[in-house]
Scaffold this motif. Structure first.
Motif, short mmCIF file in Angstrom:
data_model
loop_
_atom_site.label_atom_id
_atom_site.label_comp_id
_atom_site.label_asym_id
_atom_site.label_seq_id
_atom_site.Cartn_x
_atom_site.Cartn_y
_atom_site.Cartn_z
N ARG A 107 142.83 -86.07 33.99
CA ARG A 107 142.32 -87.29 33.38
C ARG A 107 142.59 -88.51 34.26
NH1 ARG A 107 138.66 -90.26 31.22
NH2 ARG A 107 139.29 -91.65 29.53
N ILE A 108 143.72 -88.51 34.96
CA ILE A 108 144.06 -89.63 35.85
C ILE A 108 142.94 -89.88 36.86
CG2 ILE A 108 145.45 -87.98 37.19
CD1 ILE A 108 145.89 -91.78 37.18
N PHE A 109 142.31 -88.81 37.36
CA PHE A 109 141.29 -88.98 38.39
C PHE A 109 139.96 -89.44 37.79
CE2 PHE A 109 144.42 -86.03 40.10
CZ PHE A 109 144.75 -86.70 41.26
N SER A 110 139.67 -89.02 36.56
CA SER A 110 138.46 -89.53 35.93
C SER A 110 138.62 -91.01 35.59
CB SER A 110 138.11 -88.72 34.67
OG SER A 110 139.13 -88.78 33.71
N ILE A 111 139.84 -91.43 35.21
CA ILE A 111 140.10 -92.87 34.98
C ILE A 111 139.92 -93.65 36.28
CG2 ILE A 111 141.90 -94.57 34.46
CD1 ILE A 111 140.99 -93.34 31.93
N LEU A 112 140.46 -93.13 37.38
CA LEU A 112 140.31 -93.81 38.67
C LEU A 112 138.84 -93.89 39.07
CD1 LEU A 112 143.33 -92.32 40.68
CD2 LEU A 112 143.17 -94.58 39.63
N GLN A 113 138.07 -92.84 38.78
CA GLN A 113 136.64 -92.89 39.06
C GLN A 113 135.94 -93.95 38.22
OE1 GLN A 113 135.77 -88.64 38.51
NE2 GLN A 113 135.05 -88.57 40.62
N GLU A 114 136.34 -94.06 36.96
CA GLU A 114 135.77 -95.11 36.10
C GLU A 114 136.11 -96.50 36.63
OE1 GLU A 114 137.25 -94.35 32.17
OE2 GLU A 114 136.42 -92.32 32.13
N LEU A 165 148.07 -88.74 30.13
CA LEU A 165 148.39 -89.67 31.22
C LEU A 165 149.85 -90.11 31.21
CD1 LEU A 165 145.27 -92.01 30.87
CD2 LEU A 165 145.67 -90.38 32.72
N ILE A 166 150.69 -89.44 30.42
CA ILE A 166 152.02 -89.96 30.15
C ILE A 166 152.83 -90.23 31.42
CG2 ILE A 166 153.04 -87.65 29.86
CD1 ILE A 166 153.87 -90.87 27.84
N ASP A 167 152.65 -89.40 32.46
CA ASP A 167 153.41 -89.60 33.70
C ASP A 167 152.67 -90.47 34.72
OD1 ASP A 167 155.65 -88.15 32.93
OD2 ASP A 167 154.75 -86.26 33.56
N GLU A 168 151.40 -90.80 34.43
CA GLU A 168 150.59 -91.49 35.43
C GLU A 168 150.49 -93.00 35.21
OE1 GLU A 168 150.51 -87.71 35.84
OE2 GLU A 168 149.19 -88.22 34.20
N TYR A 169 151.02 -93.52 34.12
CA TYR A 169 150.87 -94.96 33.88
C TYR A 169 151.49 -95.84 34.97
CZ TYR A 169 148.57 -94.34 29.41
OH TYR A 169 147.66 -94.01 28.45
N PRO A 170 152.63 -95.47 35.56
CA PRO A 170 153.14 -96.32 36.65
C PRO A 170 152.16 -96.47 37.80
CG PRO A 170 154.89 -94.91 35.82
CD PRO A 170 153.62 -94.45 35.16
N ILE A 171 151.55 -95.38 38.27
CA ILE A 171 150.62 -95.52 39.39
C ILE A 171 149.29 -96.09 38.94
CG2 ILE A 171 149.76 -93.14 39.29
CD1 ILE A 171 150.43 -95.36 42.41
N LEU A 172 148.87 -95.84 37.70
CA LEU A 172 147.67 -96.49 37.17
C LEU A 172 147.86 -98.00 37.11
CD1 LEU A 172 146.25 -94.34 34.21
CD2 LEU A 172 145.02 -95.17 36.22
N SER A 173 149.08 -98.43 36.84
CA SER A 173 149.37 -99.87 36.80
C SER A 173 149.18 -100.51 38.17
CB SER A 173 150.80 -100.11 36.31
OG SER A 173 150.96 -99.64 34.99
#
Length: 449
Positions: free
Chosen positions: A278-285, A326-334
């Motif tokens: 899901r992290i990569f689909s968010i980044l694509q969005e 996404l529980i572990d990905e929020y820091p890098i998503l930020s």
């Protein structure tokens, strides 16, 4: 080489190269924990390749060895496990030290719930503050007993029983660790135990059990919830397990490639589990240039190769329903949101307060320190991105013993006019030992201000 306690992150240009999960990217940490545990329970020998080499997984391996499991290290990422054909564990001589690994702590509770042993587990100061009630409650319903602190944290004594009774349990807070602990306890309980999962969480345990031909069954209910039925007391045969690359680790490389000019990075043999990608689909969005290739399956886990290049980022709004994925990905998503053109909002982040640190507060504090206007509203994080321009930098970040905070702000420093100093970075060793080496190899040039 151990990760030093202080790292200096410089502005970068031209990140280019290929990262292969079998060479540089760490093996998936979630899969690695479960491969070790299920290999220990299997009948026969399990060959594991691609094992995560971080300290968290090492603590799971050390705990199993203390319980009498014969594990042979063939290389840093390969293990041969002589399975015990069930729960034939021995009483360890000493309490089991688990470092900062919450996964080890919670999965061991489930594993040992059905063993007639009294075993104390403890961890470092950070792990000793993390909540254990959520896993103790269902295991107590089985018939296991615990001795814990008044706050239901570690140190904890697990008083297992060989006469557990099957349970029906609705998981109140989305947690793959709690779900997996219940599954492990149910596997050594006569009868059928049932789990109702209102919000779908990581399913590595279930996939690995299907791969191992263990009787576990799934039903999608009219409510949209998932029902999992586990038949207890089945001996299963060992199979070799290949661990794919960790998507949570790959996300740091992907965002670095997005924010550094003229970059193209290829990541191969990456876990493409739909509950992890899901992290990569968010980044694509958000506008990320990500190519996805060669999707295939190994050991019931989807795998893919991806290529990420420099991108112009849009802001995003992430709903609370996405938190489990996404529980572990929020820091890098930020960090990605900090370099987006506009305001991003992440909803429903209460669980971030109960990770290796209070991640919600750590992100708020350190993003503002770096000049990114950030707010917390109820359980939402609001980030006003500055677009593709670099931050000023010249700040010191305290990682608070949290490997994901340390890595996220190292990535932020790759787009800072003045270096960022990150303190407490030795915690990166727990999940991504080659983190700095990878960026040294990918970096072509130091950008000038």
């Amino acid at each position: 080489m151990k990760t030093p306690n202080t790292l200096t992150s410089f502005r970068q240009s031209h990140l280019n190269g290929v990262i292969n999960a079998e060479i540089g990217l760490p093996g998936d940490k979630s899969v690695s924990h479960r491969a070790l545990i299920l290999g220990a329970l299997a009948h026969g020998n399990t060959q594991i390749t691609g094992l995560n080499t971080g300290e968290d997984v090492e603590y799971t391996e050390l705990a199993l060895k203390s319980l009498g499991v014969d594990i042979i290290q063939q290389s840093p990422t390969s293990r041969l496990i002589h399975g015990k054909s069930g729960w034939n564990f021995k009483q360890p001589i000493n309490p089991l030290y688990l470092g900062n690994s919450g996964t080890t702590a919670r999965l061991l509770c489930g594993l040992l719930a059905s063993s007639p042993l009294n075993i104390q587990v403890y961890g470092d100061s950070s792990l000793s503050q993390r909540p254990m009630r959520r896993v103790m409650t269902p295991l107590t319903e089985f018939g296991c007993q615990f001795e814990a602190t008044p706050e239901n944290t570690l140190p904890l004594t697990i008083k297992g029983s060989s006469k557990l009774e099957p349970i029906d349990y609705v998981i109140p807070v989305a947690s793959s660790q709690v779900k997996s602990a219940i599954i492990l306890a149910a596997m050594n309980t006569k009868g059928i135990s049932r789990i109702i999962e209102p919000i779908k969480t990581r399913d590595h345990t279930e996939r690995m059990l299907q791969y191992l031909d263990y009787p576990i069954h799934f039903t999608l209910l009219e409510s949209g919830h998932t029902q999992i039925d586990i038949e207890g007391k089945h001996v299963f045969n060992a199979k070799d397990i290949s661990v794919p690359g960790d998507p949570s680790a790959a996300a740091y490389i992907a965002v670095a490639a997005m924010i550094c000019p003229y970059s193209t990075v290829r990541i191969e043999n990456l876990s493409w589990n739909p509950l992890r990608s899901r992290i990569f689909s968010i980044l694509q969005e958000m506008g990320a240039n990500i190519k996805i290739e060669n999707i295939r399956n190994e050991c019931f886990e989807p795998i893919a190769d991806i290529e990420v290049s420099t991108s112009y980022n849009r802001p995003c709004i992430i709903k609370s329903e996405d938190v489990p994925a996404l529980i572990d990905e929020y820091p890098i998503l930020s960090i990605a949101a900090a370099f987006a053109e506009g305001t991003s909002v992440f909803h429903g982040l209460r669980e971030l307060r109960y990770k290796e640190s209070d991640r919600l507060n750590a992100l708020y504090r350190n993003l503002n320190l770096c000049g990114i206007e950030t707010h917390i509203q109820d359980e939402s994080l609001i980030i006003n991105g500055i677009g593709p321009k670099p931050i000023f930098g010249g700040k010191t970040i305290n990682a608070g013993k949290d490997h994901r905070i340390a890595m996220a702000f190292y990535i932020m420093g790759l787009s800072a006019r003045n270096p960022l100093i990150i303190q407490g970075t030795d915690c990166i060793q727990s999940s991504f030992p080659h983190f700095i080496k990878i960026f040294d190899e990918l970096s072509y040039l130091r950008a000038v201000s």
